[in-house]
Design an enzyme around this catalytic site. Structure first.
Site, mmCIF file in Angstrom:
data_model
loop_
_atom_site.group_PDB
_atom_site.id
_atom_site.type_symbol
_atom_site.label_atom_id
_atom_site.label_comp_id
_atom_site.label_asym_id
_atom_site.label_seq_id
_atom_site.Cartn_x
_atom_site.Cartn_y
_atom_site.Cartn_z
ATOM 1 N N ASP A 163 0.795 -1.244 0.009
ATOM 2 C CA ASP A 163 -0.050 -0.174 0.021
ATOM 3 C C ASP A 163 0.797 1.268 -0.213
ATOM 4 O OD1 ASP A 163 1.025 -0.543 2.513
ATOM 5 O OD2 ASP A 163 -0.869 0.412 3.777
ATOM 6 N N ASP B 50 7.017 1.142 1.780
ATOM 7 C CA ASP B 50 6.543 0.006 0.641
ATOM 8 C C ASP B 50 7.502 0.305 -0.745
ATOM 9 O OD1 ASP B 50 3.718 -1.102 1.893
ATOM 10 O OD2 ASP B 50 3.857 0.866 2.285
ATOM 11 N N ASN C 224 -2.109 2.640 3.765
ATOM 12 C CA ASN C 224 -1.543 3.986 3.860
ATOM 13 C C ASN C 224 -2.453 5.118 3.290
ATOM 14 O OD1 ASN C 224 0.704 3.174 5.703
ATOM 15 N ND2 ASN C 224 1.774 2.608 3.775
ATOM 16 N N THR D 112 2.920 -6.049 2.990
ATOM 17 C CA THR D 112 3.796 -5.018 3.620
ATOM 18 C C THR D 112 2.740 -3.802 4.141
ATOM 19 O OG1 THR D 112 4.464 -3.801 1.669
ATOM 20 C CG2 THR D 112 5.923 -5.330 2.923
ATOM 21 N N PHE E 43 0.051 -0.094 13.071
ATOM 22 C CA PHE E 43 -0.873 0.339 11.939
ATOM 23 C C PHE E 43 -1.370 -0.921 10.977
ATOM 24 C CE2 PHE E 43 -1.918 1.830 7.630
ATOM 25 C CZ PHE E 43 -2.744 2.988 7.928
ATOM 26 N N ASN E 44 -0.421 -1.682 10.272
ATOM 27 C CA ASN E 44 -0.922 -2.665 9.499
ATOM 28 C C ASN E 44 -2.147 -3.483 9.928
ATOM 29 O OD1 ASN E 44 0.647 -1.557 7.346
ATOM 30 N ND2 ASN E 44 2.176 -2.955 7.375
ATOM 31 N N HIS F 238 10.091 0.738 8.011
ATOM 32 C CA HIS F 238 9.389 -0.634 8.256
ATOM 33 C C HIS F 238 9.357 -1.590 7.118
ATOM 34 C CE1 HIS F 238 7.892 1.824 11.600
ATOM 35 N NE2 HIS F 238 7.619 2.840 10.606
ATOM 36 N N ASP F 239 8.756 -1.501 6.072
ATOM 37 C CA ASP F 239 8.555 -2.598 5.094
ATOM 38 C C ASP F 239 9.821 -3.318 4.532
ATOM 39 O OD1 ASP F 239 5.743 -2.338 5.826
ATOM 40 O OD2 ASP F 239 5.595 -0.611 4.064
#
Length: 313
Positions: free
Chosen positions: A11, A16, A41, A127, A169-170, A243-244
């Site tokens: 996303d 990402d 996102n 992700t 969040f995810n 993060h991703d």
């Protein structure tokens, strides 16, 4: 070297985007069968457009792109434009791409692709929120046997939450989908905030990327510089967590990460802790591990890898 067959579900989102650019730069190791977009996102219309832009930027228009679910399985949609910007990949040029969007719904394409594959032969790399992956598992449970492993970004244990006090969040955006995925019975490697908060986009690391000078590295630097503005202020650090890209980083250089087998369960019933990842780090529940939980990373080694991959462009 045997190439890993992977499907990336995402996303974009700057992190990402960096993850995609890493994957696209390593065709000798990763056979990217397709990229699927999910609402997260930003809304789906933005995330699928961003994936197609990134395919064009990387010169990988051989990779098909499919749009998936516009909302979570149960809850109302949640987005994070205040972090990623209105375009999600703010920091690089955004335009209307010509790389076409596949006609199939992403969930149908995931099901068809897995059902046509050999057992345990395709790795899923989600992700964003896990809506597309969960819906595919619900639609056709037999696909589980075709999945080699699910390598995902999501969750938190020691770091608490970055969206609510206890949820990342995810996972929080679609906890019901996360629950389906963590109970699917296939091997899972999960990269949550515990490890991603160790990967900071510090000024000297971003300067190395900027110095590469190629258009992809310039776009990556622009996105990371934009991304830094919010989380640096939030966490009081000199750089934002990345993060991703843990997912592709691990697939390419697993020795950079420290993992521990754990049982992970997802909270779906509490208004207070919805989306919490209950990581049984010390095995107190007696439940068999269903996940390799990432707890540490060689941050300098990771950014060396990222810089080397971007230099390939």
């Amino acid at each position: 070297m045997t190439r890993a067959k992977i499907i990336i579900d995402c996303d974009p989102g700057q992190d990402d985007a960096i993850n995609l650019l890493m994957a696209f730069a390593a065709p000798e190791a990763l056979d990217v069968l397709g990229v699927t977009a999910v609402s997260g996102n930003l809304p789906l219309a933005v995330t699928e457009r961003n994936i197609r832009i990134l395919c064009e930027l990387a010169g990988r228009t051989d990779v098909p792109v499919f749009a998936g679910c516009t909302r979570p399985m149960v809850l109302e949609p949640v987005h994070a434009g205040h972090i990623h910007g209105a375009d999600g990949i703010d920091g690089m040029r955004v335009y209307a791409p010509t790389h076409p969007l596949g006609a199939q719904h992403a969930v149908n394409w995931i099901v068809d692709t897995l059902m046509a594959a050999a057992p345990a032969s395709i790795t899923l790399v989600p992700t964003g929120p896990l809506t597309n992956i969960a819906m595919a598992l619900v639609m056709e449970p037999r696909i589980a046997g075709r999945i080699e492993r699910i390598v995902l970004m999501g969750g938190a244990m020691r770091e608490g939450g970055n969206y609510t006090a206890s949820a990342e969040f995810n996972i929080r955006v679609d906890p019901h989908a996360a629950d389906v995925v963590f109970r699917c019975g296939r091997p899972i490697t999960a990269f949550g905030l515990d490890v991603s908060h160790q990967l900071l986009g510090l000024p000297h690391r971003l300067a190395r990327i900027a110095a590469l000078g190629n258009p992809v590295a310039e776009a990556a630097h622009g996105m990371l510089a934009f991304f830094n503005r919010h989380d640096s202020a939030k966490y009081g650090t000199e750089g934002a967590p990345l993060h991703d890209p843990c997912t592709i980083g691990w697939l390419l250089r697993p020795e950079l990460f420290q993992l521990k087998p754990c049982h992970v369960a997802i909270e779906t019933g509490s208004a207070l802790t919805m989306g919490h990842t209950a990581v049984d780090f010390w095995g107190v529940s007696g439940r068999a591990p269903n996940c390799d939980w990432a707890q540490g990373v060689d941050a300098d080694g990771f950014f060396d890898l990222l810089t080397k991959l971007l230099a390939r462009y």
